[in-house]
Structures are given as C-alpha cells and as structure tokens.
Write a protein that holds these residues in place. Structure first.
Motif, PDB file in Angstrom:
ATOM      1  N   GLY A  72       0.809  -1.233   0.000  1.00 22.20           N
ATOM      2  CA  GLY A  72       0.000   0.000   0.000  1.00 22.20           C
ATOM      3  C   GLY A  72       0.832   1.269   0.000  1.00 22.20           C
ATOM      4  O   GLY A  72       0.365   2.311   0.457  1.00 22.20           O
ATOM      5  N   VAL A  73       2.077   1.201  -0.519  1.00 28.35           N
ATOM      6  CA  VAL A  73       2.929   2.399  -0.463  1.00 28.35           C
ATOM      7  C   VAL A  73       3.251   2.980  -1.844  1.00 28.35           C
ATOM      8  O   VAL A  73       4.103   3.858  -1.958  1.00 28.35           O
ATOM      9  N   SER A  74       2.581   2.468  -2.891  1.00 29.34           N
ATOM     10  CA  SER A  74       2.814   3.082  -4.201  1.00 29.34           C
ATOM     11  C   SER A  74       1.902   4.303  -4.340  1.00 29.34           C
ATOM     12  O   SER A  74       1.266   4.721  -3.367  1.00 29.34           O
ATOM     13  N   HIS A  75       1.832   4.865  -5.534  1.00 28.84           N
ATOM     14  CA  HIS A  75       1.057   6.091  -5.741  1.00 28.84           C
ATOM     15  C   HIS A  75       0.822   6.239  -7.238  1.00 28.84           C
ATOM     16  O   HIS A  75       1.626   5.739  -8.035  1.00 28.84           O
ATOM     17  N   SER A  76      -0.235   6.945  -7.613  1.00 35.17           N
ATOM     18  CA  SER A  76      -0.535   7.080  -9.055  1.00 35.17           C
ATOM     19  C   SER A  76       0.624   7.747  -9.804  1.00 35.17           C
ATOM     20  O   SER A  76       0.900   7.408 -10.957  1.00 35.17           O
ATOM     21  N   SER A  77       1.337   8.672  -9.147  1.00 33.87           N
ATOM     22  CA  SER A  77       2.466   9.333  -9.820  1.00 33.87           C
ATOM     23  C   SER A  77       3.587   8.319 -10.087  1.00 33.87           C
ATOM     24  O   SER A  77       4.270   8.384 -11.115  1.00 33.87           O
ATOM     25  N   ILE A  78       3.744   7.364  -9.181  1.00 35.04           N
ATOM     26  CA  ILE A  78       4.765   6.318  -9.359  1.00 35.04           C
ATOM     27  C   ILE A  78       4.339   5.423 -10.526  1.00 35.04           C
ATOM     28  O   ILE A  78       5.161   5.078 -11.395  1.00 35.04           O
ATOM     29  N   ASP A  79       3.047   5.100 -10.576  1.00 34.74           N
ATOM     30  CA  ASP A  79       2.533   4.288 -11.685  1.00 34.74           C
ATOM     31  C   ASP A  79       2.784   4.976 -13.029  1.00 34.74           C
ATOM     32  O   ASP A  79       3.123   4.333 -14.014  1.00 34.74           O
ATOM     33  N   THR A  80       2.606   6.299 -13.053  1.00 35.75           N
ATOM     34  CA  THR A  80       2.830   7.050 -14.298  1.00 35.75           C
ATOM     35  C   THR A  80       4.291   6.918 -14.741  1.00 35.75           C
ATOM     36  O   THR A  80       4.578   6.684 -15.920  1.00 35.75           O
ATOM     37  N   VAL A  81       5.215   7.032 -13.783  1.00 28.34           N
ATOM     38  CA  VAL A  81       6.645   6.906 -14.124  1.00 28.34           C
ATOM     39  C   VAL A  81       6.914   5.493 -14.645  1.00 28.34           C
ATOM     40  O   VAL A  81       7.603   5.300 -15.661  1.00 28.34           O
ATOM     41  N   ILE A  82       6.338   4.502 -13.980  1.00 33.28           N
ATOM     42  CA  ILE A  82       6.575   3.107 -14.392  1.00 33.28           C
ATOM     43  C   ILE A  82       6.048   2.878 -15.816  1.00 33.28           C
ATOM     44  O   ILE A  82       6.750   2.311 -16.656  1.00 33.28           O
ATOM     45  N   ARG A  83       4.846   3.373 -16.083  1.00 34.62           N
ATOM     46  CA  ARG A  83       4.264   3.196 -17.431  1.00 34.62           C
ATOM     47  C   ARG A  83       5.084   3.915 -18.486  1.00 34.62           C
ATOM     48  O   ARG A  83       5.351   3.383 -19.554  1.00 34.62           O
ATOM     49  N   THR A  84       5.517   5.130 -18.175  1.00 33.03           N
ATOM     50  CA  THR A  84       6.286   5.927 -19.147  1.00 33.03           C
ATOM     51  C   THR A  84       7.607   5.252 -19.463  1.00 33.03           C
ATOM     52  O   THR A  84       8.001   5.148 -20.633  1.00 33.03           O
ATOM     53  N   THR A  85       8.300   4.765 -18.439  1.00 32.64           N
ATOM     54  CA  THR A  85       9.619   4.167 -18.695  1.00 32.64           C
ATOM     55  C   THR A  85       9.457   2.828 -19.427  1.00 32.64           C
ATOM     56  O   THR A  85      10.284   2.463 -20.256  1.00 32.64           O
ATOM     57  N   LEU A  86       8.350   2.126 -19.146  1.00 39.20           N
ATOM     58  CA  LEU A  86       8.107   0.833 -19.805  1.00 39.20           C
ATOM     59  C   LEU A  86       7.945   1.006 -21.308  1.00 39.20           C
ATOM     60  O   LEU A  86       8.357   0.145 -22.089  1.00 39.20           O
ATOM     61  N   LYS A  87       7.385   2.139 -21.711  1.00 42.07           N
ATOM     62  CA  LYS A  87       7.235   2.436 -23.146  1.00 42.07           C
ATOM     63  C   LYS A  87       8.606   2.449 -23.831  1.00 42.07           C
ATOM     64  O   LYS A  87       8.735   2.235 -25.014  1.00 42.07           O
ATOM     65  N   HIS A  88       9.643   2.761 -23.026  1.00 37.57           N
ATOM     66  CA  HIS A  88      11.016   2.806 -23.553  1.00 37.57           C
ATOM     67  C   HIS A  88      11.761   1.526 -23.167  1.00 37.57           C
ATOM     68  O   HIS A  88      12.983   1.508 -23.140  1.00 37.57           O
ATOM     69  N   ASN A  89      10.992   0.511 -22.827  1.00 42.24           N
ATOM     70  CA  ASN A  89      11.536  -0.799 -22.449  1.00 42.24           C
ATOM     71  C   ASN A  89      12.434  -0.745 -21.197  1.00 42.24           C
ATOM     72  O   ASN A  89      13.404  -1.499 -21.074  1.00 42.24           O
ATOM     73  N   LEU A  90      12.106   0.178 -20.276  1.00 42.41           N
ATOM     74  CA  LEU A  90      12.896   0.320 -19.043  1.00 42.41           C
ATOM     75  C   LEU A  90      12.023  -0.001 -17.831  1.00 42.41           C
ATOM     76  O   LEU A  90      10.823   0.296 -17.823  1.00 42.41           O
ATOM     77  N   THR A  91      12.652  -0.591 -16.822  1.00 43.02           N
ATOM     78  CA  THR A  91      11.916  -1.012 -15.627  1.00 43.02           C
ATOM     79  C   THR A  91      12.192  -0.080 -14.443  1.00 43.02           C
ATOM     80  O   THR A  91      13.337   0.318 -14.221  1.00 43.02           O
ATOM     81  N   GLY A 114       8.134   5.675  -0.622  1.00 44.03           N
ATOM     82  CA  GLY A 114       7.050   5.649  -1.612  1.00 44.03           C
ATOM     83  C   GLY A 114       5.989   6.697  -1.318  1.00 44.03           C
ATOM     84  O   GLY A 114       6.287   7.740  -0.730  1.00 44.03           O
ATOM     85  N   GLY A 115       4.745   6.427  -1.767  1.00 39.30           N
ATOM     86  CA  GLY A 115       3.664   7.394  -1.572  1.00 39.30           C
ATOM     87  C   GLY A 115       3.848   8.647  -2.414  1.00 39.30           C
ATOM     88  O   GLY A 115       3.264   9.695  -2.136  1.00 39.30           O
ATOM     89  N   GLY A 116       4.673   8.583  -3.442  1.00 39.17           N
ATOM     90  CA  GLY A 116       5.139   9.739  -4.221  1.00 39.17           C
ATOM     91  C   GLY A 116       6.662   9.669  -4.160  1.00 39.17           C
ATOM     92  O   GLY A 116       7.220   8.577  -4.257  1.00 39.17           O
TER      93      GLY A 116
END
Ligand SMILES: Nc1ncnc2c1ncn2[C@@H]1O[C@H](COP(=O)(O)OP(=O)(O)O)[C@@H](O)[C@H]1O
Ligand SMILES: C[C@@](O)(CCOP(=O)(O)O)CC(=O)O
Ligand SMILES: [Mg+2]
Length: 376
Positions: free
Chosen positions: A307-326, A333-335
């Motif tokens: 329960g320590v992630s955040h929507s802003s963290i999800d956005t970073v994860i999705r954006t970097t994944l588009k560039h094949n990065l993890t 966390g929490g931001g």
C-alpha cells in the motif's frame, strides 16, 4: 572553533519497508549531500552570546534559543556519552521549544527535524552556545534519505568538535571506526524521532557509504562487480516516511500471515540482487541486468501490495516501460522518487524528455560513494 561535515543521501535498490520488519534490503550512497558547519565560540565570547542558533541556509530560515531557555526545558542529565533514545516526555518538552519558533505553516514538516536537532545537539554537546549552519542538495521527504543524511551530518560535526587531534587543511576525511559506530548509533536515535520506527538502513548507508546489504542491524558491505546505472525521477509528490511506515505496520497487524509472506519474498529479492551485483562469475552483463530488471519489477509489485505506491509512481513506471525500461519506487514511496534501471548503452534523452514533460524531475547520481566525512 569551526568544524564542517557532510553526509550522503541514498537509494534503496530493494527491500524498503520490509526491512523495518526484519527482511534484507540493499542500499547505496549517492553523491548528493547534506552539509553542516558547526561554529563554537571561544569560551570568553560565549559569555556574550549565550545562544544556540540553527540556520537552514537553503530554506532561508533561522531558529535560535537562549541557552537559559534550553536549560529550563530540557533536563540537564540528558547529555550522555552513550547514545540513548529521546523519551516521549523529553520529546514533548522539546516540541514546546520548536513551537516557540513559529515555523511558517507551509514548512511545518520541518518540526520533526528541528526537534531532532535539539535532541542530538543537547545530548552530545550539552548546553554550549553555537551556530549550526545546514545546507542540503537532497530533496526533502522524497525517499532519498534527507532525514538520515541530516542526522548523520549533524552528529558527525558534533562528534568531530570534541576530537582533540584536529589536522587542518586536509580536506574531507573519514571518521575512525569507533567514532563512525558512535555516530551511526546517535543518527539512528535521531531517525527514530523523524521516522517513528526506522530500520536503521538509511543512517547506516549514509554513515558508511558504498553499497550495503542490511538485515536487522547487521551490515554487509557489498563490492559491486558490474556497472550499475539508475535514473532517479522525483515525482515531486510530497509524503512523509513516518506515516507510510506506520501504514505498513497497521496492515501487518490486520493481515499478519499474508504480510509475512510478502516480507519473506522481499527478503529473497534483496539477497538475490546482492549476489548478482557481487557475482564474479563470467555471466554477461546483459544477463545480470535482465535479472535485476525482473527483481525490481517483482519488488515494485510487493511494495504495491504493502500500500505504499502512488498514481504518480505508476505514471513513471508506465512511461519508462514504453522505452523498455523497468522502474520501482525507492525509499518510503507514496510519491517521492522512482528508480529506473539503465542497462549498458541506454540513451536516456527521450525517456527523460517524456518524464519531464509530465512535470517530473529526472537526474542521474553516482552510486556507492563515500559516507560521512569531516573537515577542520
Ligand atoms: N536539512 C534538514 N534540516 C532540517 N530537517 C530536515 C533536513 N533534512 C530532513 N529533515 C527532516 O526530515 C524530514 C524528511 O524525512 P523523511 O520523511 O524520512 O523523508 P526522506 O528521508 O526520504 O527525505 C523532513 O520533513 C524534516 O523534518
Ligand atoms: C521505508 C524505509 O524502508 C526507508 C525510508 O526511506 P526515506 O526516509 O523515504 O528516504 C524505512 C526504514 O527502513 O527505516
Ligand atoms: Mg527518511
């Protein structure tokens, strides 16, 4: 007499939060520092300037207490040569001293830091008048360990002021092992005031530097045998480590068995990560990077389940994944900040551009540098 000190921030590569519950974690120092200058007046001048002053230079804030007022509120026997916890009662008295300073409402999050300052200062140096100037390159409350760097750098300066053999003009030097151990213990006590229930990993990596594996206070220094590059993205979403740590503890009380399994999985991830980083086997770097990538992905999933992630963290994860990065969050966390593994040969320009266009701030930092240092 003037002493300077500095202590680095950190990234947690694997194991945050679970480390508070006894799992292994891996952390590394980064080359962003908190600096402290401690000025103790000569004994004759001290009589005319009977005050303890704290200047937070990068925030343009100054706090000051008369020594008489400190003596009135803080018990005089709280000064000790062995690190001790600040009792709830003393913390309440110190909170009164902090309240009297009228901290601007938008900076009220500094209260815990200022209480910690008063506790560490009066415990180690007693009621000596001084001016303490602090600056930092670390973002506050973003997962890069500004609280630990603050406690470590402050304690380093306080301990250094009583070192009799002050060799001047040598530049930054490390403390000896005995003082380093003492410093780390005091800094942990400081972190307790800020975090509530810290694991001790942040103050330890800030004090000792390099890269460490940490489990229930046991430190293993790691020697990396592979290049390790991380992009750090600050979501700029403010959060508070104390609240996030207690949120995980509450979830653990509600679901002890499920959370035990989560912490155990994190423990395995950190141990595997440490062994990959240190491995001397002739495994191609790309293969090691693939494994680290996968471990980061699994660790992030488990942090999500705490329960320590955040929507802003999800956005970073999705954006970097588009560039094949993890990516995974780092710290509480929490931001705060997110780490993205940059495998050998990665060009970051495009991903950085996309992240920054979403309002995030990206930077790379050198990993595994020196810990606390002093300068006379
Ligand atoms: N240079 C500093 N001066 C005063 N207080 C500080 C300083 N750095 C950190 N702190 C204290 O630490 C808190 C942030 O710690 P925390 O929530 O653990 O986040 P992090 O350690 O990831 O930056 C701040 O709210 C403040 O109370
Ligand atoms: C969440 C935790 O694992 C790390 C906290 O780091 P930071 O204060 O967010 O930089 C807490 C701890 O280990 O004390
Ligand atoms: Mg912290």
């Amino acid at each position: 007499m003037e002493v300077k000190s500095r202590a680095p921030g950190k990234i947690i590569l694997a194991g945050e939060h679970a480390v508070v519950h006894g799992s292994t974690a891996v952390a590394a120092a980064i080359d962003l520092y908190t600096y402290v200058t401690l000025r103790l007046p000569l004994r004759s001048a001290a009589e005319n300037n009977d005050r303890l002053t704290l200047q937070l230079k990068d925030l343009s804030l100054e706090f000051s207490w008369s020594i008489a007022r400190l003596k009135e509120v803080i018990p005089s026997d709280s000064s000790t040569s062995t690190p001790a916890s600040c009792s709830g009662e003393i913390l309440k008295s110190i909170a009164v001293l902090v309240e009297e300073q009228n901290i601007p409402e938008e900076k009220i999050w500094l209260s815990a830091g200022i209480s910690t300052f008063l506790w560490l200062y009066t415990s180690i140096l007693g009621f000596s008048p001084a001016t303490v100037i602090i600056t930092t390159e670390l973002p506050y409350g973003s997962g890069l360990g500004s609280s630990a760097a603050f406690c470590v750098a402050l304690t380093a300066a306080l301990i250094a002021s009583s070192i009799s053999d002050k060799t001047r003009g040598e530049g930054w030097t490390c403390l000896d092992e005995t003082n380093l151990e003492l410093l780390n213990k005091w800094a942990f006590e400081g972190e307790k005031i800020i975090h509530g229930k810290p694991s001790g990993i942040d103050n330890t990596v800030s004090a000792y530097g390099n890269m460490i594996k940490f489990c229930s206070g046991e430190i293993t220094r790691l020697q990396s045998n592979m290049p390790l590059r991380m992009l750090i993205t600050n979501t700029k979403v403010g959060r508070n480590t104390k609240a996030l740590v207690s949120g995980v503890s509450e979830r653990t009380v509600r679901h002890p068995d499920a959370m035990k399994s989560v912490f155990s999985a994190v423990d395995s991830i950190s141990k595997e990560l440490a062994s990959i980083i240190q491995s001397k086997e002739e495994i191609p770097v790309t293969e090691k990077e693939e494994s680290i990538k996968e471990l980061m992905e699994v660790n992030q999933g488990l942090l999500q389940s705490m329960g320590v992630s955040h929507s802003s963290i999800d956005t970073v994860i999705r954006t970097t994944l588009k560039h094949n990065l993890t990516s995974k969050l780092t710290g509480a966390g929490g931001g705060g900040c997110v780490l993205t593994l940059l495998p050998t040969g990665t060009v970051v320009d495009k991903v950085v551009e996309e992240l920054e266009s979403s309002g995030f701030q990206c930077f790379t930092a050198s990993i595994g540098g020196n810990g606390a240092e002093i300068c006379f």
